[in-house]
Design an enzyme around this catalytic site. Structure first.
Site: not given
Length: 286
Positions: A169-171
């Site tokens: 999600v963050k990447l």
């Protein structure tokens, strides 16, 4: 409950302060004495640790460090924290890292009789300071449920399933955001050639399909040649690189994001790594 917190810089510091403001007992370690002092200044329930090993007796240890190798160096191996923590303790990892590194630590934690949750963060230090940071949490659901109230003290938690999902999600967010920023910088460069005032161009584009978070936030900074660091270019480069390494491992060829990665590599090589990531605008079009 004794909580340990390793890494109280731009992102870790606000989250640790939220715990202390809530009256939680927090043992803090960071190589920067100034960062530790700033964190402990918000309440009386925080204390400084002299060494990482001092956190071995904590029930929960948070880590917020720059790179995967930094975190693994702290927790893994015969002298790492996992070898010293008590059975049943929990490691909550907050950094932006790749799924491979996160799963390596998850497996090592389980072997040591410890819990592991990956918790990547969605917005800025300013959001974190106000306990408004989106938190994408992956790992054993029962562990998340048991600690959901604690997560709500420091941010806005969402359980996303696996450790892989939390990292992804963050990447994905950062790959899209940084690619958008590079494209925005290209557009502004074209506007310069057309003789358009940058502020006017951004105003006109804001009511079109070109509008984005990066345009709203960093567009005015680029227009004003303001490259003061809010989120450093080298950090953006690290996140895009990790994201693309993840994608390649899953046999994906993401051509637009690969092109953006080249821009960030070039900007870092030209000495802009400590400036804001919007300094990518200095190398686009070359």
């Amino acid at each position: 409950m004794q909580i340990g917190f390793i890494g109280v810089g731009l992102m870790g510091g606000p989250l640790a302060r939220n715990l202390i403001r809530a009256g939680k007992n927090v043992l803090v370690f960071d190589l920067s004495e100034e960062a530790v002092k700033r964190t402990l200044a918000v309440g009386t329930t925080g204390k400084a640790a002299a060494a990482v090993a001092d956190l071995a007796s904590c029930d929960i240890v948070f880590t917020s460090l720059p790179l995967p190798q930094h975190i693994k160096g702290v927790v893994l191996g015969e002298t790492g924290l996992y070898a010293k923590m008590r059975k049943g303790a929990l490691h909550i990892e907050l950094s932006t890292i790749d799924p491979g590194a996160a799963n390596e630590m998850r497996a090592a934690a389980e072997k040591a009789g410890l819990g592991y949750l990956q918790c990547t963060l969605g917005k800025t230090p300013a959001h974190a300071e106000k306990a408004e940071e989106p938190m994408f949490i992956g790992g054993e659901k029962a562990l998340y449920a048991a600690n959901e109230d604690l997560f709500k003290v420091i941010g806005i938690p969402s359980y996303v399933g696996t450790v892989d999902a939390s990292c992804a999600v963050k990447l994905i967010s950062n790959m899209i955001g940084m690619t958008n920023l590079a494209v925005l910088a290209e557009g502004i460069k074209v506007g310069d050639k057309a003789g358009l005032d940058r502020t006017l161009l951004l105003e006109l584009l804001s009511d079109t399909g070109a509008r984005s978070f990066q345009m709203d936030v960093r567009g005015p900074w680029i227009a004003a040649d303001d490259y003061n660091p809010r989120f450093g270019l080298d950090l953006a480069l690290k996140d895009v690189r990790l994201g693309l390494e993840m994608a390649r491992a899953w046999d994906l060829d993401l051509k637009a994001m690969e092109a953006a990665l080249v821009y960030y590599k070039n900007a870092s090589a030209e000495g802009y790594g400590k400036e804001d990531c919007n300094a990518v605008a200095k190398v686009v079009g070359k």
